[in-house]
Design a protein around this motif. Structure first.
Motif, PDB file in Angstrom:
ATOM      1  N   SER A 168     -41.726 -64.936 -26.575  1.00 16.80           N
ATOM      2  CA  SER A 168     -42.772 -65.522 -27.318  1.00 16.80           C
ATOM      3  C   SER A 168     -42.835 -64.920 -28.357  1.00 16.80           C
ATOM      4  O   SER A 168     -41.989 -63.515 -29.049  1.00 16.80           O
ATOM      5  N   LYS A 169     -43.389 -64.733 -29.099  1.00 16.52           N
ATOM      6  CA  LYS A 169     -43.625 -64.053 -30.373  1.00 16.52           C
ATOM      7  C   LYS A 169     -44.205 -62.372 -30.233  1.00 16.52           C
ATOM      8  O   LYS A 169     -45.085 -62.807 -29.294  1.00 16.52           O
ATOM      9  N   LYS A 170     -43.828 -61.371 -30.807  1.00 10.03           N
ATOM     10  CA  LYS A 170     -43.668 -60.254 -30.006  1.00 10.03           C
ATOM     11  C   LYS A 170     -45.260 -59.523 -30.365  1.00 10.03           C
ATOM     12  O   LYS A 170     -45.867 -60.399 -32.032  1.00 10.03           O
ATOM     13  N   THR A 171     -46.098 -59.393 -29.781  1.00 13.15           N
ATOM     14  CA  THR A 171     -47.475 -58.691 -30.707  1.00 13.15           C
ATOM     15  C   THR A 171     -47.166 -57.006 -31.116  1.00 13.15           C
ATOM     16  O   THR A 171     -48.229 -56.525 -32.044  1.00 13.15           O
ATOM     17  N   CYS A 172     -46.671 -56.196 -30.699  1.00  9.76           N
ATOM     18  CA  CYS A 172     -46.439 -55.908 -30.406  1.00  9.76           C
ATOM     19  C   CYS A 172     -44.939 -55.066 -30.481  1.00  9.76           C
ATOM     20  O   CYS A 172     -44.050 -54.959 -29.870  1.00  9.76           O
ATOM     21  N   GLU A 173     -43.978 -54.815 -32.049  1.00 10.64           N
ATOM     22  CA  GLU A 173     -42.826 -54.381 -31.692  1.00 10.64           C
ATOM     23  C   GLU A 173     -42.454 -52.443 -31.922  1.00 10.64           C
ATOM     24  O   GLU A 173     -43.977 -51.943 -32.065  1.00 10.64           O
ATOM     25  N   VAL A 174     -41.374 -52.433 -31.219  1.00 13.74           N
ATOM     26  CA  VAL A 174     -40.952 -50.752 -30.677  1.00 13.74           C
ATOM     27  C   VAL A 174     -40.423 -50.142 -31.886  1.00 13.74           C
ATOM     28  O   VAL A 174     -39.147 -51.596 -32.491  1.00 13.74           O
ATOM     29  N   PRO A 175     -40.010 -49.408 -31.810  1.00 10.95           N
ATOM     30  CA  PRO A 175     -38.429 -48.607 -33.017  1.00 10.95           C
ATOM     31  C   PRO A 175     -37.873 -49.108 -32.578  1.00 10.95           C
ATOM     32  O   PRO A 175     -37.414 -49.346 -31.293  1.00 10.95           O
ATOM     33  N   VAL A 176     -36.804 -49.394 -33.221  1.00 12.64           N
ATOM     34  CA  VAL A 176     -35.501 -49.372 -33.011  1.00 12.64           C
ATOM     35  C   VAL A 176     -34.539 -47.628 -32.630  1.00 12.64           C
ATOM     36  O   VAL A 176     -34.807 -47.539 -33.829  1.00 12.64           O
ATOM     37  N   ASN A 177     -34.704 -47.648 -31.234  1.00 11.00           N
ATOM     38  CA  ASN A 177     -33.321 -46.677 -31.721  1.00 11.00           C
ATOM     39  C   ASN A 177     -31.889 -46.923 -31.094  1.00 11.00           C
ATOM     40  O   ASN A 177     -30.869 -47.428 -30.071  1.00 11.00           O
ATOM     41  N   ASP A 178     -31.437 -47.183 -32.773  1.00 11.09           N
ATOM     42  CA  ASP A 178     -29.717 -47.632 -32.586  1.00 11.09           C
ATOM     43  C   ASP A 178     -29.162 -46.868 -32.780  1.00 11.09           C
ATOM     44  O   ASP A 178     -27.912 -46.426 -34.197  1.00 11.09           O
ATOM     45  N   PRO A 179     -28.069 -46.220 -31.463  1.00  8.73           N
ATOM     46  CA  PRO A 179     -27.136 -45.233 -31.367  1.00  8.73           C
ATOM     47  C   PRO A 179     -25.961 -45.811 -32.234  1.00  8.73           C
ATOM     48  O   PRO A 179     -24.445 -45.101 -32.832  1.00  8.73           O
ATOM     49  N   TYR A 180     -25.639 -47.421 -32.175  1.00 13.36           N
ATOM     50  CA  TYR A 180     -24.251 -47.884 -33.391  1.00 13.36           C
ATOM     51  C   TYR A 180     -24.723 -47.954 -34.684  1.00 13.36           C
ATOM     52  O   TYR A 180     -23.895 -48.736 -34.735  1.00 13.36           O
ATOM     53  N   ALA A 181     -25.563 -47.438 -35.024  1.00 16.62           N
ATOM     54  CA  ALA A 181     -25.586 -47.797 -36.601  1.00 16.62           C
ATOM     55  C   ALA A 181     -25.094 -47.612 -36.827  1.00 16.62           C
ATOM     56  O   ALA A 181     -24.576 -46.243 -37.230  1.00 16.62           O
ATOM     57  N   CYS A 182     -24.549 -47.632 -38.461  1.00 18.05           N
ATOM     58  CA  CYS A 182     -24.107 -46.684 -39.487  1.00 18.05           C
ATOM     59  C   CYS A 182     -24.196 -46.130 -40.314  1.00 18.05           C
ATOM     60  O   CYS A 182     -25.250 -46.995 -41.122  1.00 18.05           O
ATOM     61  N   ALA A 183     -23.456 -45.043 -40.999  1.00  8.17           N
ATOM     62  CA  ALA A 183     -23.768 -44.925 -42.066  1.00  8.17           C
ATOM     63  C   ALA A 183     -23.441 -45.537 -43.387  1.00  8.17           C
ATOM     64  O   ALA A 183     -22.203 -45.823 -42.790  1.00  8.17           O
ATOM     65  N   SER A 184     -24.039 -45.550 -43.792  1.00  9.40           N
ATOM     66  CA  SER A 184     -23.907 -46.517 -44.999  1.00  9.40           C
ATOM     67  C   SER A 184     -23.884 -46.019 -47.089  1.00  9.40           C
ATOM     68  O   SER A 184     -25.431 -46.181 -46.606  1.00  9.40           O
TER      69      SER A 184
END
Length: 479
Positions: free
Chosen positions: A324-340
């Protein structure tokens, strides 16, 4: 040394160690707050049916009781910054720790607890409320270690230290260390200490610390903040019957990208980075994503009044795997994100790269402050900045422009040390009240908005796109 009446200890939060209760020997090195070894465990828990069930049950109870405790549990998520799952990882992967815990022979402590233990030659084992509340296994609504989370993560309650007031008589430094015994009168976590050192004593006072990472803290008085969009509640300090709570949001990287750029010889002195950034009109489309330790992307949620009506159905659909379409988004805590770096061109110079790095810190400040404005129910008053990166005039001025707010920077930006000294001095009676402390704080400069925040919109929109493209880059993390 005889002139020292007592000392206070302010330490980095979230970094911990475990050791043998009988021998005092550590089982492993310190595991820092930026350590990523528990990333897979964190992701597993955040995707688990158990957590989804907790969300649903807590939301239903909140619907019936309107208790903020259950509203907080209804949106509970875990990150690698929490001690909780890193400690769980240690118990699962270091057999010596698990065996000692089973035999009630294991001590756990963040840096404050370890220092206290060592300074007193093992005679005192304790922490304070500010440090305990920063671990992710402390129940701030009940002001005790969480038996529920400990059971979920298979962490024995016996390994936790007793929790004392922030300014408390924690015993004395053993006389062999400094030649004389020195009373230890305060333990306090670094961000809470900085809040105290900045004299942010009133509800609505805001503190921005930019050191290795970025930390925004808001004094919420005696009201415990209920997390909804990435901010989390902390105990600021407990002094007798006075308990002050904070709401905090953070980003892992601020000073670390600047240090990295220095190591690459992009500049020779930190002092010249502001001049380099101002020497070009803009970054020429170059964006830098500061993600050496993962990335936290904050997305504001609706108000709690809207949540009450909508979140139950969303949790039920999630539990039953109904899209379903989200009514409340939450923070993305992404340990796999890269610096760029993105948007590089043949015409890109060192000055453009430095400006992009500094801009990224200001953009993160904007995101965090916007989340605070939307989420915190206490009217915001003063904004005070500290930490080494606050000495960068380009970042400070751009942050002031983006927020359209004045930002007060003190002469002494090492306010964590100052806060610990203030707390120890109050405990000793060196100062009698906080009004005396306010008179000791000195402002060096107040940054005021000089440009309309709309002038940065295109640059920030491009930066947000760069952030989104940096998410989920790695397959696994390094420690």
């Amino acid at each position: 040394m005889n002139q020292i009446a007592g000392l206070g200890i302010s330490t980095q939060r979230g970094t911990f160690i475990t050791w043998n209760k009988k021998t005092g020997k550590p089982f492993h090195n310190f595991i820092s707050w930026q350590d990523q070894r528990a990333a897979e465990l964190v992701n597993s828990w955040n995707r688990s049916l158990i957590l989804k069930a907790i969300h649903v049950i807590s939301t239903m109870i909140y619907f019936l009781t309107w208790s903020d405790r259950y509203l907080a549990a209804s949106s509970l998520t875990f990150t690698t910054q929490h001690v909780s799952l890193r400690l769980s990882w240690v118990l699962q992967n270091i057999s010596e720790v698990q065996e000692a815990a089973n035999e009630n022979n294991c001590c756990f402590g963040t840096i404050d607890t370890w220092l206290l233990y060592k300074l007193t030659k093992g005679s005192v084992y304790a922490t304070d409320y500010s440090n305990a509340s920063s671990t992710g296994v402390f129940e701030p609504f009940q002001m005790c270690w969480s038996s529920v989370l400990s059971k979920l993560f298979s962490i024995p309650m016996s390994i936790y230290p007793p929790v004392e007031d922030t300014n408390h008589s924690f015993g004395s430094v053993d006389a062999e260390i400094f030649g004389v015994p020195i009373p230890i009168m305060a333990l306090v976590a670094d961000q809470q200490a900085a809040m105290f050192g900045e004299c942010c004593f009133h509800a609505g006072d805001v503190k921005l610390t930019m050191g290795t990472g970025i930390f925004w803290d808001v004094n919420t008085g005696n009201h415990l903040h209920t997390p909804r969009a990435g901010l989390y509640p902390l105990v600021g300090w407990k002094i007798g019957k006075e308990v002050v709570f904070l709401a905090e949001g953070n980003a892992s990287d601020a000073g670390s990208p600047i240090k990295w750029a220095n190591e690459l010889d992009l500049f020779t002195s930190v002092d010249e980075t502001s001049r380099m950034a101002r020497s070009v009109v803009d970054s020429e489309g170059v964006c830098f994503v500061p993600s050496f330790s993962g990335l936290q992307v904050l997305v504001p949620c609706p108000s709690r009044w809207y949540l009450r009506a909508s979140v139950i159905s969303e949790h039920l659909k999630t539990l039953m795997n109904v899209s379903s379409k989200k009514t409340c988004e939450v923070p993305v805590n992404d340990p796999y994100a890269c610096a760029s770096f993105m948007g590089l061109k043949p015409s890109t110079t060192r000055n453009h790269l430095i400006r992009a790095i500094l801009e990224s810190i200001a953009f993160r400040n904007k995101q965090l402050y916007d989340t605070i404005v939307k989420e915190v129910r206490v009217p915001l008053t003063n904004i005070r900045a500290d930490g080494g990166v606050s000495n960068n005039s380009f970042i400070m001025q751009m942050t002031s422009d983006l927020l359209n707010k004045k930002i007060d920077k003190p002469i002494n930006t090492d306010t964590s040390c100052l806060g610990a000294a203030f707390l120890a001095g109050l405990a000793l009676g060196f100062w009698t009240d906080k009004e005396q402390l306010k008179k000791l704080r000195r402002t060096e400069i107040v940054f005021e908005p000089e440009r309309d925040s709309g002038e940065y919109k295109l640059a920030m929109d491009n930066w947000i796109k760069a952030v989104q493209r940096s998410l989920n880059w790695y397959r696994q993390t390094s420690y």
